[in-house]
Design a protein around this motif. Structure first.
Motif: not given
Length: 112
Positions: A58-78
């Protein structure tokens, strides 16, 4: 700030990375890892014999983002990592107490 850890299929990394970059999320750390989920691995056949592969690449991607960007990043990854099959991965969201940029000493949002 939140840390997002996404464990995905290796063949989906380039697609996910490009989609995140297109949305303005450039900073990430990527590691090659091995793991298994509830399926417990897969059974392979080689020269007529079966054997269990219980830790899959597998590949693990680690990112630190602003709290307001969490849902957008999750949506993009999914949207970009999903195949609909077992083993598509998981996403974990963790709190981040402090971020410091080593080069400048900047802290907090400025350091992301």
């Amino acid at each position: 700030m939140k840390k997002i850890e996404a464990v995905i299929r290796p063949e989906k990394l380039d697609v996910v990375k490009k989609a995140l970059a297109d949305a303005g999320f450039l900073g990430m750390t990527v590691s090659e890892v091995k793991g298994r989920g509830i399926q417990g691995g897969i059974v392979e056949r080689y020269r007529g014999r079966e054997y269990l592969v219980d830790l899959l690449p597998k590949v693990k991607i680690e990112m630190v983002v602003k709290e307001e960007d969490v849902d957008e990043v999750i949506k993009i990854i999914c949207e970009n990592a999903k195949t609909g099959q077992h083993g598509d991965g998981k996403i974990f969201v963790l709190p981040v107490e402090r971020v410091v940029r080593v080069r400048t000493g900047e802290e907090g949002r400025e350091a992301i």
